[in-house]
Design a protein around this motif. Structure first.
Motif, PDB file in Angstrom:
ATOM      1  N   ASP A   1       0.820  -1.211   0.000  1.00  0.00           N
ATOM      2  CA  ASP A   1       0.000   0.000   0.000  1.00  0.00           C
ATOM      3  C   ASP A   1       0.855   1.263   0.000  1.00  0.00           C
ATOM      4  OD1 ASP A   1      -2.293  -1.516   0.013  1.00  0.00           O
ATOM      5  OD2 ASP A   1      -2.624  -1.344   2.181  1.00  0.00           O
ATOM      6  N   LEU A   2       1.973   1.231   0.753  1.00  0.00           N
ATOM      7  CA  LEU A   2       2.851   2.394   0.834  1.00  0.00           C
ATOM      8  C   LEU A   2       3.755   2.543  -0.384  1.00  0.00           C
ATOM      9  CD1 LEU A   2       3.936   2.144   4.580  1.00  0.00           C
ATOM     10  CD2 LEU A   2       2.437   3.879   3.579  1.00  0.00           C
ATOM     11  N   GLY A   3       3.836   1.485  -1.175  1.00  0.00           N
ATOM     12  CA  GLY A   3       4.682   1.536  -2.360  1.00  0.00           C
ATOM     13  C   GLY A   3       6.164   1.437  -2.063  1.00  0.00           C
ATOM     14  N   LEU A   4       6.503   0.821  -0.933  1.00  0.00           N
ATOM     15  CA  LEU A   4       7.912   0.662  -0.575  1.00  0.00           C
ATOM     16  C   LEU A   4       8.539  -0.458  -1.395  1.00  0.00           C
ATOM     17  CD1 LEU A   4       7.507   0.985   3.281  1.00  0.00           C
ATOM     18  CD2 LEU A   4       8.845   2.541   1.844  1.00  0.00           C
ATOM     19  N   THR A   5       9.683  -0.181  -2.002  1.00  0.00           N
ATOM     20  CA  THR A   5      10.367  -1.172  -2.829  1.00  0.00           C
ATOM     21  C   THR A   5      11.206  -2.106  -1.965  1.00  0.00           C
ATOM     22  OG1 THR A   5      12.352   0.180  -3.126  1.00  0.00           O
ATOM     23  CG2 THR A   5      10.524   0.535  -4.678  1.00  0.00           C
ATOM     24  N   ASN A   6      11.671  -3.195  -2.580  1.00  0.00           N
ATOM     25  CA  ASN A   6      12.533  -4.124  -1.860  1.00  0.00           C
ATOM     26  C   ASN A   6      13.801  -3.425  -1.361  1.00  0.00           C
ATOM     27  OD1 ASN A   6      10.779  -6.280  -2.227  1.00  0.00           O
ATOM     28  ND2 ASN A   6      11.793  -6.986  -4.098  1.00  0.00           N
ATOM     29  N   ARG A   7      14.365  -2.555  -2.211  1.00  0.00           N
ATOM     30  CA  ARG A   7      15.577  -1.843  -1.823  1.00  0.00           C
ATOM     31  C   ARG A   7      15.312  -0.901  -0.643  1.00  0.00           C
ATOM     32  NH1 ARG A   7      20.462  -3.212  -2.493  1.00  0.00           N
ATOM     33  NH2 ARG A   7      20.771  -2.881  -4.725  1.00  0.00           N
ATOM     34  N   GLU A   8      14.181  -0.240  -0.671  1.00  0.00           N
ATOM     35  CA  GLU A   8      13.834   0.655   0.432  1.00  0.00           C
ATOM     36  C   GLU A   8      13.626  -0.118   1.721  1.00  0.00           C
ATOM     37  OE1 GLU A   8      10.515   2.589  -1.331  1.00  0.00           O
ATOM     38  OE2 GLU A   8      11.753   3.951  -2.532  1.00  0.00           O
ATOM     39  N   MET A   9      13.058  -1.314   1.630  1.00  0.00           N
ATOM     40  CA  MET A   9      12.896  -2.149   2.815  1.00  0.00           C
ATOM     41  C   MET A   9      14.242  -2.635   3.327  1.00  0.00           C
ATOM     42  SD  MET A   9       9.818  -2.155   3.824  1.00  0.00           S
ATOM     43  CE  MET A   9      10.086  -3.421   5.063  1.00  0.00           C
ATOM     44  N   GLN A  10      15.174  -2.919   2.403  1.00  0.00           N
ATOM     45  CA  GLN A  10      16.522  -3.289   2.830  1.00  0.00           C
ATOM     46  C   GLN A  10      17.166  -2.155   3.624  1.00  0.00           C
ATOM     47  OE1 GLN A  10      18.174  -4.306  -1.104  1.00  0.00           O
ATOM     48  NE2 GLN A  10      18.721  -6.304  -0.251  1.00  0.00           N
ATOM     49  N   ILE A  11      17.008  -0.948   3.121  1.00  0.00           N
ATOM     50  CA  ILE A  11      17.607   0.211   3.780  1.00  0.00           C
ATOM     51  C   ILE A  11      16.951   0.467   5.130  1.00  0.00           C
ATOM     52  CG2 ILE A  11      17.850   2.722   3.612  1.00  0.00           C
ATOM     53  CD1 ILE A  11      18.330   2.304   0.591  1.00  0.00           C
ATOM     54  N   LEU A  12      15.647   0.309   5.230  1.00  0.00           N
ATOM     55  CA  LEU A  12      14.976   0.435   6.521  1.00  0.00           C
ATOM     56  C   LEU A  12      15.477  -0.612   7.509  1.00  0.00           C
ATOM     57  CD1 LEU A  12      11.231   1.188   5.662  1.00  0.00           C
ATOM     58  CD2 LEU A  12      12.754   2.602   7.061  1.00  0.00           C
ATOM     59  N   GLY A  13      15.701  -1.817   7.009  1.00  0.00           N
ATOM     60  CA  GLY A  13      16.219  -2.877   7.872  1.00  0.00           C
ATOM     61  C   GLY A  13      17.589  -2.548   8.418  1.00  0.00           C
ATOM     62  N   LEU A  14      18.452  -1.991   7.568  1.00  0.00           N
ATOM     63  CA  LEU A  14      19.784  -1.613   8.020  1.00  0.00           C
ATOM     64  C   LEU A  14      19.726  -0.420   8.974  1.00  0.00           C
ATOM     65  CD1 LEU A  14      21.796  -2.074   4.703  1.00  0.00           C
ATOM     66  CD2 LEU A  14      21.783  -3.562   6.709  1.00  0.00           C
ATOM     67  N   LEU A  15      18.776   0.480   8.730  1.00  0.00           N
ATOM     68  CA  LEU A  15      18.579   1.605   9.644  1.00  0.00           C
ATOM     69  C   LEU A  15      18.218   1.091  11.034  1.00  0.00           C
ATOM     70  CD1 LEU A  15      18.173   4.641  10.254  1.00  0.00           C
ATOM     71  CD2 LEU A  15      15.845   4.406   9.395  1.00  0.00           C
ATOM     72  N   SER A  16      17.395   0.061  11.095  1.00  0.00           N
ATOM     73  CA  SER A  16      16.992  -0.495  12.384  1.00  0.00           C
ATOM     74  C   SER A  16      18.160  -1.122  13.126  1.00  0.00           C
ATOM     75  CB  SER A  16      15.885  -1.546  12.191  1.00  0.00           C
ATOM     76  OG  SER A  16      16.410  -2.756  11.674  1.00  0.00           O
ATOM     77  N   GLU A  17      19.214  -1.500  12.384  1.00  0.00           N
ATOM     78  CA  GLU A  17      20.412  -2.081  12.999  1.00  0.00           C
ATOM     79  C   GLU A  17      21.447  -1.021  13.337  1.00  0.00           C
ATOM     80  OE1 GLU A  17      21.971  -5.566  10.986  1.00  0.00           O
ATOM     81  OE2 GLU A  17      20.040  -5.864  10.008  1.00  0.00           O
ATOM     82  N   GLY A  18      21.118   0.245  13.066  1.00  0.00           N
ATOM     83  CA  GLY A  18      22.009   1.334  13.415  1.00  0.00           C
ATOM     84  C   GLY A  18      22.994   1.724  12.345  1.00  0.00           C
ATOM     85  N   PHE A  19      22.819   1.236  11.106  1.00  0.00           N
ATOM     86  CA  PHE A  19      23.731   1.581  10.023  1.00  0.00           C
ATOM     87  C   PHE A  19      23.513   3.024   9.588  1.00  0.00           C
ATOM     88  CE2 PHE A  19      25.551  -2.421   8.089  1.00  0.00           C
ATOM     89  CZ  PHE A  19      25.201  -3.253   9.139  1.00  0.00           C
ATOM     90  N   ASN A  20      24.598   3.767   9.365  1.00  0.00           N
ATOM     91  CA  ASN A  20      24.477   5.094   8.779  1.00  0.00           C
ATOM     92  C   ASN A  20      24.520   4.976   7.259  1.00  0.00           C
ATOM     93  OD1 ASN A  20      27.229   4.891   8.018  1.00  0.00           O
ATOM     94  ND2 ASN A  20      27.903   5.899   9.904  1.00  0.00           N
ATOM     95  N   ASN A  21      24.440   6.098   6.547  1.00  0.00           N
ATOM     96  CA  ASN A  21      24.381   6.049   5.081  1.00  0.00           C
ATOM     97  C   ASN A  21      25.633   5.433   4.472  1.00  0.00           C
ATOM     98  OD1 ASN A  21      21.852   7.204   5.044  1.00  0.00           O
ATOM     99  ND2 ASN A  21      22.572   9.268   4.599  1.00  0.00           N
TER     100      ASN A  21
END
Length: 224
Positions: free
Chosen positions: A155-175
């Protein structure tokens, strides 16, 4: 009245002295010791009763995040109140994941530091106004329904890549760390983050983490 036993952990003698002086103004708090690195903090907590640890994050030998993980693995572990010069979520997320109950920046007013010690000792969150108090709640109250999550991602239109980045954000990864992990440029990571902000209707990385966790899109990793 039983006093709250506090351990101060900071590699700067001036900071240790300043924090001790601040805590000494409150009769309900006693500084049981002050040490200069995370390893000394772990060793002290293994052998002594401590209620609250005021934990710096950047220290030699063992940093505050690693020390927090080790201390929280102890039986009847003290509460950890991170206190650092940095308000960036690059530090905030990992130390909360490690088990800290609060996060203060070092320019916090003395009265607020004392209030924060009482808050974490009583089982509440404590966080500087420069970062969102909602983040601690989000970290601690993750609930996911797999099918609902999949539908919401669509529904939000989040791509697989965007979900990967959100997952890494949750682990504390910076850009920079994210770009290396995914083998893409840092500019590309920033572009994806901008799209994530737009889709989640947030302004920054911390708000994105809060929103994604509340919606069940990601799960903050927890140490066993």
């Amino acid at each position: 009245m039983e006093q709250i036993k506090v351990l101060i952990v900071d590699d700067e003698p001036l900071i240790r002295h300043a924090l001790s002086t601040i805590l000494a103004t409150d009769q309900g708090i006693v500084t049981v010791n002050s040490v200069q690195n995370g390893q000394e903090a772990v060793t002290y907590c293994e052998a002594h009763e401590v209620d609250v640890v005021l934990m710096d994050l950047q220290m030699p030998i063992m940093d505050g995040i690693e020390a927090t993980k080790n201390i929280k693995s102890l039986e009847d572990s003290p509460e950890i109140l991170a206190i650092t010069a940095f308000s960036s979520d690059d530090y905030l997320v990992p130390v909360l994941v490690a088990g800290a109950s609060g996060y203060l920046v070092k320019d916090t007013e003395p009265g607020e530091i004392i209030k924060a010690v009482y808050s974490v000792h009583n089982g509440s969150a404590a966080i500087s106004p420069s970062v969102s108090a909602d983040l601690i709640t989000a970290v601690r109250n993750v609930q996911r329904t797999p099918q609902d999550t999949a539908d919401l991602i669509d529904d939000l239109g989040l791509t697989n890549r965007e979900m990967q980045i959100l997952g890494l954000l949750s682990e504390g990864f910076n850009n920079t760390e994210t770009s290396r992990r995914l083998n893409i440029s840092e500019a590309t990571v920033k572009t994806h983050m901008a799209k994530i902000f737009m889709k989640l209707e947030v302004r920054d990385r911390v708000q994105a983490l809060i929103a994604a966790t509340r919606l069940g899109l990601i799960e903050i990793p927890r140490d066993a």
